[in-house]
Design an enzyme around this catalytic site. Structure first.
Site, PDB file in Angstrom:
ATOM      1  N   PHE A  28      -5.019  65.243 -13.764  1.00 39.07           N
ATOM      2  CA  PHE A  28      -3.684  64.851 -13.561  1.00 39.07           C
ATOM      3  C   PHE A  28      -3.585  63.226 -12.981  1.00 39.07           C
ATOM      4  CE2 PHE A  28      -3.041  69.309 -12.995  1.00 39.07           C
ATOM      5  CZ  PHE A  28      -2.081  69.687 -13.384  1.00 39.07           C
ATOM      6  N   ASP A  29      -2.672  62.349 -13.652  1.00 39.85           N
ATOM      7  CA  ASP A  29      -2.385  61.278 -12.852  1.00 39.85           C
ATOM      8  C   ASP A  29      -1.730  61.780 -11.591  1.00 39.85           C
ATOM      9  OD1 ASP A  29      -1.685  58.478 -12.451  1.00 39.85           O
ATOM     10  OD2 ASP A  29       0.411  59.011 -12.926  1.00 39.85           O
ATOM     11  N   VAL A  30      -1.662  60.772 -10.701  1.00 39.15           N
ATOM     12  CA  VAL A  30      -1.093  61.162  -9.131  1.00 39.15           C
ATOM     13  C   VAL A  30       0.597  60.798  -9.084  1.00 39.15           C
ATOM     14  CG1 VAL A  30      -1.249  61.010  -6.929  1.00 39.15           C
ATOM     15  CG2 VAL A  30      -3.269  61.517  -8.177  1.00 39.15           C
ATOM     16  N   ASP A  31       0.549  59.327  -8.908  1.00 40.70           N
ATOM     17  CA  ASP A  31       1.853  58.698  -8.870  1.00 40.70           C
ATOM     18  C   ASP A  31       2.753  58.805 -10.127  1.00 40.70           C
ATOM     19  OD1 ASP A  31       1.527  57.883  -5.972  1.00 40.70           O
ATOM     20  OD2 ASP A  31      -0.040  56.361  -6.924  1.00 40.70           O
ATOM     21  N   ASP A 186       2.511  60.174 -16.733  1.00 34.63           N
ATOM     22  CA  ASP A 186       3.800  59.740 -16.854  1.00 34.63           C
ATOM     23  C   ASP A 186       4.018  58.307 -17.578  1.00 34.63           C
ATOM     24  OD1 ASP A 186       2.850  58.616 -14.219  1.00 34.63           O
ATOM     25  OD2 ASP A 186       5.137  57.775 -14.045  1.00 34.63           O
TER      26      ASP A 186
END
Length: 234
Positions: A28-31, A186
């Site tokens: 996963f990306d975070v922000d 995202d």
């Protein structure tokens, strides 16, 4: 393209809802993917710009750039004559952001439930983010989800997404197979880093990029909320 829920919203946009091969690993990306942090990030960057006498920028100017390396963002928004002060801007930003990182930041709806369900199904989770590894660990611990991740990986060496280094590091460290791994994010950096590393990709539409922008990147799947990821996993 993609299946529809009863309410008409697309669950995914690809050639099929579920993967044709079982995933074992989710990165996963975070922000913008796990954390709704754009207001705090934008506020810290706007404060930084004000230290250089730039008062005309608005949060909406910052949002599309979230996820890029700080130096890249500052190079875009700072006047050319201030580019020699980009390292100073980075230090100012980091100091301010550390003190204000949780002013308004929250988990996106469904994140806790999703990572809990994925862990319960035996999937292994990791992060791939432009935040440092240390900061990422503290943030995930603050929101009570660090325990669900087998590996927390940030960017500590100046090699940023979409360079595949960060994903290759995770795969090598954890001995995970590429064809069993999905990258979720995202922005273009997230989709491109997954493609560059040879793993499949899933874009989310609730972060920095709109559905139209995410679709243009041709990820393998697109979801409108993170719990929809469970339908891809099957």
């Amino acid at each position: 393209m993609g299946d529809q829920r009863e309410d008409g919203r697309a669950v995914s946009m690809n050639t099929g809802t579920r993967s044709d091969k079982a995933f074992k690993n989710i990165i996963f990306d975070v922000d913008g993917t796990l954390l709704d942090s754009k207001r705090d990030i934008a506020a810290a960057q706007l404060w930084t710009f004000r230290q250089f006498g730039i008062n005309s920028l608005k949060p909406e100017d910052i949002y599309p750039l979230i996820g890029k390396p700080l130096a890249e963002t500052f190079a875009i928004l700072l006047p050319q004559q201030l580019h020699d002060r980009i390292p100073e801007a980075g230090l100012l930003y980091r100091d301010y952001y550390r003190a204000h990182a949780f002013d308004t930041t929250t988990l996106f709806p469904g994140v806790l439930e999703t990572v809990t369900a994925l862990k319960a199904r035996g999937l292994r989770l990791a992060t791939a983010t432009t935040k440092s590894t240390e900061t990422t660990g503290k943030v995930l611990a603050h929101f009570g989800i660090a325990e669900y991740f087998s590996h927390i990986q940030g960017t500590d060496n100046g090699i940023f997404k979409p360079d595949p280094f960060i994903i290759n590091t995770i795969l090598s460290t954890m001995k995970w197979h590429r064809d069993e791994t999905l990258m979720v994010g995202d922005t273009d950096k997230d989709i491109d880093v997954g493609k560059n590393a040879g793993v499949r990709t899933c874009g989310v539409t609730y972060g920095s990029f709109s559905r139209l922008q995410i679709s243009a990147l041709n990820p393998d799947w697109i979801v409108d909320q993170l719990p929809d990821l469970l339908q891809i996993i099957g």
